[in-house]
Design a protein around this motif. Structure first.
Motif, PDB file in Angstrom:
ATOM      1  N   ALA A  25       0.827  -1.209   0.000  1.00  0.00           N
ATOM      2  CA  ALA A  25       0.000   0.000   0.000  1.00  0.00           C
ATOM      3  C   ALA A  25       0.862   1.258   0.000  1.00  0.00           C
ATOM      4  O   ALA A  25       0.493   2.274  -0.607  1.00  0.00           O
ATOM      5  CB  ALA A  25      -0.925   0.005   1.218  1.00  0.00           C
ATOM      6  N   SER A  26       2.015   1.219   0.687  1.00  0.00           N
ATOM      7  CA  SER A  26       2.898   2.388   0.691  1.00  0.00           C
ATOM      8  C   SER A  26       3.633   2.517  -0.633  1.00  0.00           C
ATOM      9  O   SER A  26       3.896   3.622  -1.107  1.00  0.00           O
ATOM     10  CB  SER A  26       3.907   2.284   1.842  1.00  0.00           C
ATOM     11  N   GLY A  29       1.203   3.717  -4.094  1.00  0.00           N
ATOM     12  CA  GLY A  29       0.866   5.132  -4.260  1.00  0.00           C
ATOM     13  C   GLY A  29       1.998   5.931  -4.873  1.00  0.00           C
ATOM     14  O   GLY A  29       1.772   6.746  -5.783  1.00  0.00           O
ATOM     15  N   LYS A  93      -4.811   6.553   6.965  1.00  0.00           N
ATOM     16  CA  LYS A  93      -5.465   5.701   5.977  1.00  0.00           C
ATOM     17  C   LYS A  93      -6.458   6.463   5.107  1.00  0.00           C
ATOM     18  O   LYS A  93      -6.359   6.445   3.879  1.00  0.00           O
ATOM     19  CB  LYS A  93      -6.175   4.541   6.685  1.00  0.00           C
ATOM     20  N   LEU A  96      -4.872   9.036   2.789  1.00  0.00           N
ATOM     21  CA  LEU A  96      -4.170   8.434   1.657  1.00  0.00           C
ATOM     22  C   LEU A  96      -5.144   8.015   0.554  1.00  0.00           C
ATOM     23  O   LEU A  96      -4.852   8.153  -0.630  1.00  0.00           O
ATOM     24  CB  LEU A  96      -3.369   7.223   2.121  1.00  0.00           C
ATOM     25  N   VAL A  97      -6.288   7.527   0.933  1.00  0.00           N
ATOM     26  CA  VAL A  97      -7.300   7.154  -0.061  1.00  0.00           C
ATOM     27  C   VAL A  97      -7.770   8.392  -0.822  1.00  0.00           C
ATOM     28  O   VAL A  97      -7.882   8.389  -2.051  1.00  0.00           O
ATOM     29  CB  VAL A  97      -8.491   6.450   0.630  1.00  0.00           C
ATOM     30  N   ALA A 145       2.321   7.936   2.462  1.00  0.00           N
ATOM     31  CA  ALA A 145       2.904   6.642   2.108  1.00  0.00           C
ATOM     32  C   ALA A 145       4.150   6.357   2.944  1.00  0.00           C
ATOM     33  O   ALA A 145       4.359   5.233   3.415  1.00  0.00           O
ATOM     34  CB  ALA A 145       3.241   6.616   0.621  1.00  0.00           C
ATOM     35  N   LEU A 148       3.043   5.531   6.465  1.00  0.00           N
ATOM     36  CA  LEU A 148       2.447   4.198   6.510  1.00  0.00           C
ATOM     37  C   LEU A 148       3.535   3.133   6.656  1.00  0.00           C
ATOM     38  O   LEU A 148       3.388   2.176   7.416  1.00  0.00           O
ATOM     39  CB  LEU A 148       1.639   3.952   5.231  1.00  0.00           C
ATOM     40  N   ARG A 215      -5.510   0.111  -0.449  1.00  0.00           N
ATOM     41  CA  ARG A 215      -5.478   1.034   0.691  1.00  0.00           C
ATOM     42  C   ARG A 215      -6.736   0.973   1.551  1.00  0.00           C
ATOM     43  O   ARG A 215      -6.687   1.279   2.746  1.00  0.00           O
ATOM     44  CB  ARG A 215      -5.250   2.454   0.181  1.00  0.00           C
TER      45      ARG A 215
END
Length: 435
Positions: A25-26, A29, A93, A96-97, A145, A148, A215
């Motif tokens: 996930a990090s 992005g 979280k 980031l989305v 990111a 995270l 994410r």
């Protein structure tokens, strides 16, 4: 009667899956971030000028295209203030989305903007608006990111975990450059200029959908949850940052200058110069950049490991001094017009970009406490972008036109000195606890 032994395989497997999800996930992005940005950078070097600014000489078109390239870098600190506020107030979280969604929509829509021949002056206006929106979304992306990854990292491995967002540029670059390379091989110049350049922008929508899916499945970081429990959140993170942490913010921005300058001089400017002045084919130069970026990818984990072993500052100082020296190699290598020497120049510059960029994933978050970390890391990162990237292709184009490649190489060396000052003035952060 003794009870059967309790298996630890289940919890261990669950933890491994969570770690893998966090790492991906990090990484995804920043991969999309650099894909989106380099898609635009490549288009700016090749087609944005003729399509959106058809009047004037080729040089004037290139300069206009590079101005639009710089707009997003101006927007990025605004995005880092905006998304940093919510990242430090409501969590990593969800922020980031949101940042990924804003970035992806803006990039995809650029692929649908008609050219100047279709709608006149409205075309460059729409382009600039979407480019600004792209910068806003990107401004909130990297800081979140990096947090995270680093706020979930085990002790002694923060540099290594912080490396995964830093791998994003290499993968995003290869994806965007590889796609442009494929289009260059399969389309005529007329087809590429008419519609082919739009394909990589539209493809971004698929990558963003993948990033959002990943994410939405991650949990909030332990450091932020602990800050909530201790009631340490501040009402206006940016106000606290500017009042109490302006010095580390500035030093972090200065440290980032060399990374950005190395990357965008060796890719955007060199691509434009190589095609227009050295008369390389578009696909030939894109192929050389694909080879060079592999060395950037190799340097990234090596430098991250070294930063955990020896500290952030020693690794950065060595990389920056090498970058300073590399400025003197630009004219004899790039200016030679020889394919092996140009390839060597691109490899050197992008390898050094990986060396200087990798430790930043851990270093910038380590400069700030949890309650302003999202804002501080993002602002430092994106202010460095204004100083090192937004104007780099434009200034390099002017310097090359008036003084030749030796002046552009001098610009790279000066950028390295700026970053060296920032790194020498900051504290070593390897042993900082992220609480």
């Amino acid at each position: 009667m003794s009870s059967p032994p309790v298996s630890t395989a289940g919890p261990q497997l669950g933890q491994q899956q969570r770690t893998a999800r966090i790492i991906f996930a990090s990484f995804i992005g920043t991969a999309i971030e650099f894909y989106d940005f380099y898609v635009y950078a490549t288009a700016a070097a090749l087609v944005i000028g003729p399509v959106f600014f058809p009047h004037g000489s080729a040089t004037a078109q290139a300069l206009s295209a590079f101005v639009t390239f710089g707009i997003a870098f101006v927007a990025r600190p605004i995005g880092s203030f905006l998304f940093g506020h919510f990242g430090d107030r409501i969590g990593r979280k969800s922020t980031l989305v949101a940042s990924l969604l804003v970035m992806g929509v803006s990039t995809t829509l650029i692929g649908f903007v008609p050219g100047y021949d279709s709608i006149g002056s409205l075309a460059p206006i729409l382009l600039c608006v979407l480019r600004f929106g792209q910068g806003i979304g990107l401004g909130g992306e990297w800081g979140g990111a990096a947090l995270l990854a680093t706020e979930n990292a085990p002790a002694g491995k923060r540099g290594w975990f912080g490396m995964f967002p830093q791998l994003g540029p290499s993968v995003g670059f290869l994806a965007s450059n590889g796609l442009f390379f494929g289009l260059a091989l399969s389309l005529s110049d007329e087809q590429f200029r008419s519609w082919g350049w739009r394909v990589p922008f539209i493809v971004s929508a698929v990558l963003v959908a993948l990033g959002l899916y990943v994410r939405l499945k991650i949990a909030e970081t332990p450091a932020f949850r602990a800050a909530i429990e201790r009631r340490e959140r501040v009402r206006v993170p940016v106000a606290t940052l500017l009042a109490r942490f302006w010095w580390p913010t500035l030093l972090g921005a200065l440290a980032m200058v060399v990374c950005y300058t190395l990357f965008y001089i060796s890719t955007v400017f060199s691509l434009s110069y190589g095609v227009s002045s050295l008369h390389f084919t578009r696909q030939g130069f894109l192929g050389m950049l694909c080879v060079a970026v592999v060395f950037m990818a190799l340097a990234t984990p090596l430098s991250a490991w070294a930063s955990d072993r020896f500290g952030r500052k020693p690794v950065l100082i060595v990389g920056i001094l090498a970058a300073f020296a590399s400025g003197f190699a630009m004219e004899p290598l790039l200016g030679s017009g020889s394919m092996p020497l140009v390839q060597l120049f691109l490899i050197i510059e992008l390898f050094l970009m990986g060396v200087t960029f990798a430790p930043m994933g851990a270093l910038l978050p380590e400069l700030f406490p949890t309650n302003v970390r999202y804002t501080g890391a993002g602002v430092s990162y994106n202010l460095g972008g204004i100083l090192g990237a937004s104007v780099a292709p434009y200034i390099a184009q002017l310097l090359a036109a008036h003084g030749g490649l030796a002046w552009v190489g001098g610009y790279v060396s000066v950028a390295a000195l700026v970053s060296l000052f920032g790194v020498l003035c900051m504290r070593e952060t390897r042993d900082t606890r992220l609480m």
